[in-house]
Structure formats: C-alpha cells, structure tokens
Design a protein around this motif. Structure first.
Motif, PDB file in Angstrom:
ATOM      1  N   VAL A  53       0.813  -1.205   0.000  1.00  0.00           N
ATOM      2  CA  VAL A  53       0.000   0.000   0.000  1.00  0.00           C
ATOM      3  C   VAL A  53       0.850   1.260   0.000  1.00  0.00           C
ATOM      4  O   VAL A  53       0.409   2.331  -0.406  1.00  0.00           O
ATOM      5  CB  VAL A  53      -0.956  -0.017   1.214  1.00  0.00           C
ATOM      6  CG1 VAL A  53      -0.195   0.184   2.511  1.00  0.00           C
ATOM      7  CG2 VAL A  53      -2.042   1.045   1.064  1.00  0.00           C
ATOM      8  N   MET A  54       2.108   1.127   0.418  1.00  0.00           N
ATOM      9  CA  MET A  54       2.995   2.287   0.467  1.00  0.00           C
ATOM     10  C   MET A  54       3.584   2.649  -0.885  1.00  0.00           C
ATOM     11  O   MET A  54       3.922   3.799  -1.139  1.00  0.00           O
ATOM     12  CB  MET A  54       4.151   2.005   1.437  1.00  0.00           C
ATOM     13  CG  MET A  54       3.753   1.942   2.896  1.00  0.00           C
ATOM     14  SD  MET A  54       3.286   3.557   3.519  1.00  0.00           S
ATOM     15  CE  MET A  54       4.839   4.439   3.311  1.00  0.00           C
ATOM     16  N   ASP A  56       2.631   2.962  -4.053  1.00  0.00           N
ATOM     17  CA  ASP A  56       2.030   3.943  -4.958  1.00  0.00           C
ATOM     18  C   ASP A  56       1.909   5.306  -4.312  1.00  0.00           C
ATOM     19  O   ASP A  56       1.944   6.333  -4.965  1.00  0.00           O
ATOM     20  CB  ASP A  56       0.649   3.452  -5.397  1.00  0.00           C
ATOM     21  CG  ASP A  56      -0.018   4.419  -6.358  1.00  0.00           C
ATOM     22  OD1 ASP A  56      -0.996   5.056  -5.944  1.00  0.00           O
ATOM     23  OD2 ASP A  56       0.456   4.545  -7.493  1.00  0.00           O
ATOM     24  N   PHE A  57       1.742   5.320  -2.993  1.00  0.00           N
ATOM     25  CA  PHE A  57       1.624   6.539  -2.190  1.00  0.00           C
ATOM     26  C   PHE A  57       0.515   7.460  -2.702  1.00  0.00           C
ATOM     27  O   PHE A  57       0.618   8.684  -2.657  1.00  0.00           O
ATOM     28  CB  PHE A  57       2.963   7.287  -2.157  1.00  0.00           C
ATOM     29  CG  PHE A  57       3.111   8.189  -0.949  1.00  0.00           C
ATOM     30  CD1 PHE A  57       3.312   7.641   0.297  1.00  0.00           C
ATOM     31  CD2 PHE A  57       3.035   9.564  -1.073  1.00  0.00           C
ATOM     32  CE1 PHE A  57       3.432   8.462   1.412  1.00  0.00           C
ATOM     33  CE2 PHE A  57       3.140  10.387   0.031  1.00  0.00           C
ATOM     34  CZ  PHE A  57       3.349   9.834   1.275  1.00  0.00           C
ATOM     35  N   GLY A  58      -0.534   6.870  -3.227  1.00  0.00           N
ATOM     36  CA  GLY A  58      -1.661   7.666  -3.700  1.00  0.00           C
ATOM     37  C   GLY A  58      -1.368   8.460  -4.955  1.00  0.00           C
ATOM     38  O   GLY A  58      -2.177   9.317  -5.342  1.00  0.00           O
ATOM     39  N   SER A  81       6.356   7.677  -6.770  1.00  0.00           N
ATOM     40  CA  SER A  81       6.008   6.254  -6.835  1.00  0.00           C
ATOM     41  C   SER A  81       7.251   5.385  -7.010  1.00  0.00           C
ATOM     42  O   SER A  81       7.386   4.326  -6.378  1.00  0.00           O
ATOM     43  CB  SER A  81       5.035   6.018  -7.991  1.00  0.00           C
ATOM     44  OG  SER A  81       4.745   4.647  -8.136  1.00  0.00           O
ATOM     45  N   GLY A 208      -1.072  12.237  -0.966  1.00  0.00           N
ATOM     46  CA  GLY A 208      -0.659  10.855  -0.790  1.00  0.00           C
ATOM     47  C   GLY A 208      -0.454  10.467   0.659  1.00  0.00           C
ATOM     48  O   GLY A 208      -0.672   9.318   1.031  1.00  0.00           O
ATOM     49  N   SER A 211      -3.946   9.748   2.074  1.00  0.00           N
ATOM     50  CA  SER A 211      -4.506   8.591   1.381  1.00  0.00           C
ATOM     51  C   SER A 211      -3.782   7.306   1.769  1.00  0.00           C
ATOM     52  O   SER A 211      -4.409   6.279   2.033  1.00  0.00           O
ATOM     53  CB  SER A 211      -4.410   8.811  -0.136  1.00  0.00           C
ATOM     54  OG  SER A 211      -4.879   7.691  -0.836  1.00  0.00           O
ATOM     55  N   THR A 212      -2.456   7.386   1.831  1.00  0.00           N
ATOM     56  CA  THR A 212      -1.679   6.192   2.160  1.00  0.00           C
ATOM     57  C   THR A 212      -1.857   5.790   3.615  1.00  0.00           C
ATOM     58  O   THR A 212      -1.924   4.597   3.936  1.00  0.00           O
ATOM     59  CB  THR A 212      -0.193   6.429   1.857  1.00  0.00           C
ATOM     60  OG1 THR A 212      -0.049   6.767   0.476  1.00  0.00           O
ATOM     61  CG2 THR A 212       0.632   5.196   2.170  1.00  0.00           C
ATOM     62  N   ALA A 215      -4.992   3.951   3.729  1.00  0.00           N
ATOM     63  CA  ALA A 215      -4.842   2.643   3.092  1.00  0.00           C
ATOM     64  C   ALA A 215      -4.033   1.686   3.962  1.00  0.00           C
ATOM     65  O   ALA A 215      -4.343   0.495   4.037  1.00  0.00           O
ATOM     66  CB  ALA A 215      -4.179   2.813   1.728  1.00  0.00           C
ATOM     67  N   VAL A 216      -2.996   2.201   4.623  1.00  0.00           N
ATOM     68  CA  VAL A 216      -2.175   1.350   5.492  1.00  0.00           C
ATOM     69  C   VAL A 216      -3.015   0.763   6.616  1.00  0.00           C
ATOM     70  O   VAL A 216      -2.962  -0.442   6.908  1.00  0.00           O
ATOM     71  CB  VAL A 216      -0.989   2.146   6.059  1.00  0.00           C
ATOM     72  CG1 VAL A 216      -0.322   1.387   7.201  1.00  0.00           C
ATOM     73  CG2 VAL A 216       0.033   2.448   4.977  1.00  0.00           C
TER      74      VAL A 216
END
Length: 480
Positions: A53-54, A56-58, A81, A208, A211-212, A215-216
C-alpha cells in the motif's frame, strides 16, 4: 449510451473477465495445491499487502482527481512512486529471511523475494493507468487487466502442474504485474513521464500522505487477521479462512469491484457539475442493497454446493465459515461509496479518522477469537461489520445532512428484493429435508428460482434498477 454507462459497462466487463480468469485459476489450483500451499502464500501475500500500500503513495489517485495533470505533475507523481517502490522492494527482500524463520516456514522466504519483484512493476504503469482512468478510457483499461489476468492464469496452472507448489502463485503474480505495466505503456505511450522530476511534489505528498495512511490502516485490517491466525492456529486454518473469504467476496468482486474504478471519477465530475452528492449517495446504496443483499443470502443458503463446485470436496470445513461470514457482511452495503464520497467532499483526512476509530477494536476482537477457533474468527464479522458501517455513515451524514430515515427508505427495497430472491433457494433446501449440502442439479434449480425471485422483487419494490435493465435490453436488442 451515456459516458457513465459506457464506463460502467467496460468496468464490469473488466472485473468479470479478470474474476473469471481468477476463478478458473482458483478452481484448478485448489485441485493441484494443498491447504498448506495456500496458507504459505496467504501469509506471504498478507505481508506484502502491508507494504504494498505504500509503494504507490496515492500517486495514481492524485493524478485522477487533480484539476490539471500537467507534465511536471505527472513526473512528480512518477518519481514519488518510483522512489517508494524501490524502498519497499529492498525492505521486503531484506526481511524475507527473518520473517520466514519467525513463521517456521523456510519456503516463505522464496515467496517474499519473488513478490518483492512485483513492487518494481508498479512505477511502470502508474502514470499511464492514471491518465487512462482520468480520461474514462475503461475499454483500454479492461483490455490491459484481461491481458494480465490471462498471463497470471497460464503461469499459475503451468507451474502448479509442474509441482512448484506455492511458488506457482508467486511467479504468476510477478508475470501478471509485468504484463500490465507493458500493456499500459503500449496503450498510452508517455516516455516523457519517466523523466524524474519533483516540481509539485508537495501537493503529491500532501494528498498521498493522508490517502496512504488510510490505506495502510485498512490493509492492516485486511492482512493482520491472517497473520494472527497463522501464528496462533497454524498455516492450514489460514488457508481455510482465506478460501472462505474468497467465496464470501464473490458478490463484492462481481459487483462492487466492477463499479469501484468508476465511482471516484464519476462523483468528482458530478460534483464539479453542481450535482447533489446526497442524491448520488442514496441512489448508490439503493442499487447496492438490491444486488449485494440477495447475493449474500443465496450464498449463505447454497454455501455447500458452491464451495464443492469451486474448491472441491477437500474443503469441507469452508461452507460453515462461509455461512457465518456471509450473514455478517450484509452490513457492508455502503462501504464502496465511503472513500470516494469523502474524497470528493475534500475530506480525505476523515477517511483516516474513520479507520482509526473502527479498525483497532475489530482487530482486538479477531485476536481474542483466534485463541478459540476459526469459527469464532468468522463470527466476529457479526460485530465488526456493523461497527464499521455505523461509524462511516455517521461521518457521511454529517457532511451530506442525510437522516437515518432517508437511509432506511433507500435500503428497504433491497430488503424486499433479498427476501424474494432467497425464497426459491429456501424452498429447494426445504424440499430436500432442510439439508444444506444439496446436489448440483438442485443448486442449478435454486439459482434459476433465485434469478426469477430477484426480478419479481425488483418489480414488487418498484426499484429503479428494473428500468435500467429494461433500457439495457432495448439497447442490446437494437445492437443485435
């Protein structure tokens, strides 16, 4: 056909096609590999999810929603990215040995080393895929996804047949990632995007970061249960739990995953045009309950023949887990709209707050249940799913001023449709002496009756989805 309907159509074809390839691979692999093979790979995949999940970092999501995707913005997103993907791949490769020793599975190290290579495929496709999504080119995206899924299936089946066990799944994942990266750049050539640049990097990191972080936390929620089960109960229960999750996610993969790629671009465009997000949200959950609830009820009733058909007779423990989890997942009807709605409202920070409120108690409950049995872990969905949905709806109601009564009126037709759909399978089970392990012909009859009941439910409830289906039939008739 409107642009939104066209995008939804190709997104549905994309997801259904990819899932069909995956389903065929699962059916074949379940007969070639053992539960322990699935368990080893599931542990490795769960660890990768925590790091993946990290990478792409959004950046891709940022390019989709940014007001103007200039070259310097695209290069900054690619650079971010790339750097993070390299760091993640190196970290996973270095940790592969210690992780394998921790779990007492030497083969896990080999799985992690191959999966670390998949991290390096992400920067290849970030910019091209994001720009295709931004342009709503879901026909091209569907072709790319199907190519990756086809390669995954061929590599998985070939290596599993040759006796490579869990490594067949790892190599298939790497081959699929390389295929998608190459296909994306062939479809949308942007060689200038691979020139590193940091102009506008602050905006990428600002979006990011939130968002990240969200996601994490969510990936921890998805992956950590399997890690805890693997540590406490062993690899085989992880394989059983993973297969039960796979079966329970059939409605989600067949419906939600097909709609999800279109939701954020469509909501953002709708909001920019002055449309009401409140009406869009209520319409979304009205449609979702009309599809998801009937599917989950039928899945709970037909778990035995479905599992036998998909996985084979050696997975006889799974149907009981499926029945438990499918009922709990009825609560998750608004989940697919939560993140896109909050992002469209400019409340990206709320997505993290929401996750931090709901996920820690859910994980604690799963941990405690792991010391009891795998059935107890499955039963936690009866508590964790309602908790997550009630908190999410509380956040959205605050921003869209939606009343609980309005939400109840939106989902009531779905309840009627679900009951009508489940009536046929319930009758088949009753005529068979209330034995849930019905035969394959009986399952075919139950599915046919469920489809008829679903259409009756749409008509009885006056659901707007019926008009959409009739319109689609007219368009297909004219096309034919």
């Amino acid at each position: 056909m409107t642009g939104l309907r066209r995008s939804l159509l190709f997104s549905v074809l994309d997801r259904y096609g990819v899932y069909a390839f995956g389903l065929v691979g699962t059916v074949i692999a379940a007969r070639l590999l053992t539960p322990a093979d699935f368990g080893v790979f599931a542990v490795g995949a769960s660890i990768v999810m925590l790091i993946d999940v990290m990478r792409d970092f959004g950046a891709g999501t940022y390019l989709v929603q940014v007001e103007e995707a200039r070259r310097d913005v695209v290069r900054a997103a690619y650079t971010v990215s790339l750097l993070i993907s390299l760091a993640c791949a190196a970290a996973l490769a270095a940790a592969a040995g210690p992780i394998a020793r921790f779990y007492g599975e030497p083969g896990l190290a080999h799985v992690l080393l191959v999966l670390a290579g998949t991290f390096l495929t992400n920067p290849l496709s970030t910019a091209a895929t994001a720009m295709l999504r931004r342009d709503m080119a879901f026909d091209v995206l569907a072709a790319i996804s199907l190519a990756g899924a086809a390669v995954h299936l061929v590599v998985l089946v070939s290596l599993a047949t040759l006796g490579h066990g869990y490594m067949a799944m790892a190599w298939a994942a790497l081959a699929s990632g390389l295929t998608r990266g190459a296909a994306a750049n062939l479809a949308r050539p942007m060689p200038w995007a691979f020139v590193p640049g940091l102009a506008g990097w602050r905006a990428v990191l600002a979006f990011g970061g939130w968002s990240t972080a969200t996601a994490v936390v969510n990936v921890i929620h998805d992956a950590l249960p399997q890690l805890m089960i693997g540590r406490i109960l062993g690899a085989a229960p992880v394989g059983l739990f993973g297969r039960a999750q796979m079966v329970c996610q059939l409605p989600d993969k067949l419906v939600v995953s097909a709609v999800h790629p279109v939701v954020l671009p469509a909501l953002a465009e709708h909001a920019r045009g002055g449309g009401s997000l409140k009406e869009a949200f209520l319409l979304g959950i009205r449609h979702m309950t009309a599809v998801q609830w009937p599917a989950l009820l039928c899945l709970a009733l037909l778990a035995d023949p479905v599992v036998h058909l998909l996985l084979g007779p050696q997975w006889s423990t799974v149907p009981h887990l499926v029945r438990i989890m499918a009922v709990g997942m009825l609560w998750l009807f608004p989940a697919f709209l939560t993140y896109p709605t909050l992002v469209t409202l400019g409340r990206i920070r709320d997505t993290l707050t929401l996750s931090l409120i709901t996920i820690p108690p859910s994980l604690l409950l799963i941990l405690l249940a792991s010391f009891h049995s795998i059935e107890a872990v499955a039963a936690t969905t009866w508590v964790t799913a309602p908790l997550q949905v009630l908190v999410a709806l509380s956040f959205i109601r605050r921003h869209l001023t939606i009343g609980w009564g309005e939400i109840a009126r939106a989902v009531c037709p779905g309840a009627v449709i679900a009951l009508c759909t489940a009536a046929g399978p319930s009758l088949v089970v009753a005529l068979g002496g209330f034995h849930l392990d019905i035969s394959m012909p009986a399952m075919a009859i139950a599915i046919a009756l469920a489809a008829c009941g679903w259409l009756v439910g749409l008509h009885v409830s006056g659901h707007p989805l019926l008009a959409e289906l009739l319109g689609l039939r007219r368009r297909l008739t004219r096309w034919a």
